[in-house]
Scaffold this motif. Sequence first.
Motif, PDB file in Angstrom:
ATOM      1  N   GLY A  88     103.240  80.876  51.537  1.00 19.99           N
ATOM      2  CA  GLY A  88     103.851  82.146  51.149  1.00 19.99           C
ATOM      3  C   GLY A  88     103.928  83.111  52.318  1.00 19.99           C
ATOM      4  O   GLY A  88     103.237  82.946  53.326  1.00 19.99           O
ATOM      5  N   ILE A  89     104.754  84.124  52.170  1.00 26.94           N
ATOM      6  CA  ILE A  89     104.978  85.046  53.290  1.00 26.94           C
ATOM      7  C   ILE A  89     103.760  85.928  53.556  1.00 26.94           C
ATOM      8  O   ILE A  89     103.496  86.288  54.706  1.00 26.94           O
ATOM      9  N   GLU A  90     102.999  86.275  52.530  1.00 28.38           N
ATOM     10  CA  GLU A  90     101.802  87.112  52.737  1.00 28.38           C
ATOM     11  C   GLU A  90     100.791  86.414  53.645  1.00 28.38           C
ATOM     12  O   GLU A  90     100.213  87.036  54.532  1.00 28.38           O
ATOM     13  N   ALA A 131     104.333  93.694  58.663  1.00 23.43           N
ATOM     14  CA  ALA A 131     103.877  93.681  57.274  1.00 23.43           C
ATOM     15  C   ALA A 131     105.095  93.670  56.360  1.00 23.43           C
ATOM     16  O   ALA A 131     106.134  94.263  56.689  1.00 23.43           O
ATOM     17  N   PRO A 132     105.017  92.986  55.225  1.00 20.08           N
ATOM     18  CA  PRO A 132     106.181  92.865  54.339  1.00 20.08           C
ATOM     19  C   PRO A 132     106.762  94.219  53.937  1.00 20.08           C
ATOM     20  O   PRO A 132     106.034  95.133  53.557  1.00 20.08           O
ATOM     21  N   ILE A 143     109.142  89.909  56.241  1.00 19.85           N
ATOM     22  CA  ILE A 143     108.221  90.056  57.367  1.00 19.85           C
ATOM     23  C   ILE A 143     108.912  89.913  58.725  1.00 19.85           C
ATOM     24  O   ILE A 143     108.262  89.958  59.759  1.00 19.85           O
ATOM     25  N   PHE A 144     110.236  89.763  58.735  1.00 17.74           N
ATOM     26  CA  PHE A 144     110.979  89.619  59.986  1.00 17.74           C
ATOM     27  C   PHE A 144     111.762  90.895  60.261  1.00 17.74           C
ATOM     28  O   PHE A 144     112.682  91.247  59.517  1.00 17.74           O
ATOM     29  N   GLU A 145     111.376  91.583  61.329  1.00 14.80           N
ATOM     30  CA  GLU A 145     112.024  92.839  61.698  1.00 14.80           C
ATOM     31  C   GLU A 145     112.936  92.636  62.904  1.00 14.80           C
ATOM     32  O   GLU A 145     112.527  92.043  63.898  1.00 14.80           O
ATOM     33  N   GLY A 148     114.183  97.371  64.210  1.00 12.86           N
ATOM     34  CA  GLY A 148     113.538  98.381  63.386  1.00 12.86           C
ATOM     35  C   GLY A 148     113.654  98.221  61.891  1.00 12.86           C
ATOM     36  O   GLY A 148     113.115  99.027  61.137  1.00 12.86           O
ATOM     37  N   GLU A 149     114.342  97.191  61.443  1.00 11.56           N
ATOM     38  CA  GLU A 149     114.558  96.988  60.010  1.00 11.56           C
ATOM     39  C   GLU A 149     114.288  95.523  59.674  1.00 11.56           C
ATOM     40  O   GLU A 149     114.707  94.626  60.403  1.00 11.56           O
ATOM     41  N   THR A 150     113.569  95.277  58.560  1.00 13.41           N
ATOM     42  CA  THR A 150     113.379  93.881  58.167  1.00 13.41           C
ATOM     43  C   THR A 150     114.675  93.353  57.561  1.00 13.41           C
ATOM     44  O   THR A 150     115.498  94.137  57.065  1.00 13.41           O
ATOM     45  N   PHE A 151     114.831  92.046  57.595  1.00 16.29           N
ATOM     46  CA  PHE A 151     116.005  91.451  56.967  1.00 16.29           C
ATOM     47  C   PHE A 151     116.032  91.786  55.474  1.00 16.29           C
ATOM     48  O   PHE A 151     117.098  91.878  54.877  1.00 16.29           O
TER      49      PHE A 151
END
Length: 180
Positions: A88-90, A131-132, A143-145, A148-151
């Motif tokens: 999981g992503i966490e 962090a998510p 969790i991918f920035e 400056g912005e996550t997807f």
Amino acid sequence: MSLLFVTTNAGKVREARDYLDADVEQFDYDYAEIQSDELAEIAARGARESFEAAGGDEPVIVDDSGLFVGGLEGFPGPYSSYVEDTLGIERVWKLAEDLDDRAAAFRSVVAYADGETVETFTGEVPGRIVAPRGTGGFGFDPIFEHDGETFAEMDTAAKNAVSHRGRALASLADWLAERE
């Protein structure tokens, strides 16, 4: 030109149509995904098998993607889907949280097969693990920035404008245009 995109994801087909000057149709086929550390090897093998399964009349494209985290020596890479399903992503965030190097990249390889040729095209978007945040997207998007912005915070159009798959599809489009 007509292409079959081997995927169960209609969103990927829509994205391909935005990049390719071709009639792109979805081909729902579950090819045997080989285990490899190389996205190109996985995608090329899937494209060869899918071309045969589709009857060998139309070219096919297959994509394989992964999240590559610098401080984790590229993990989860081509094993991203399995890692997302099992950890999981966490938990991936927890693995990366205390790293000095949280630089990451989403990479995609699109493989084209037409019975005579198998070609691969790579796209990458740089970013970092955070962090998510966000509620959109799927997979590791929260969790991918990037810039400056996550997807997961981006709308579909903004994400597709910078996407790793889009970059690979743009390279495929250039190659197809050169062949005409």
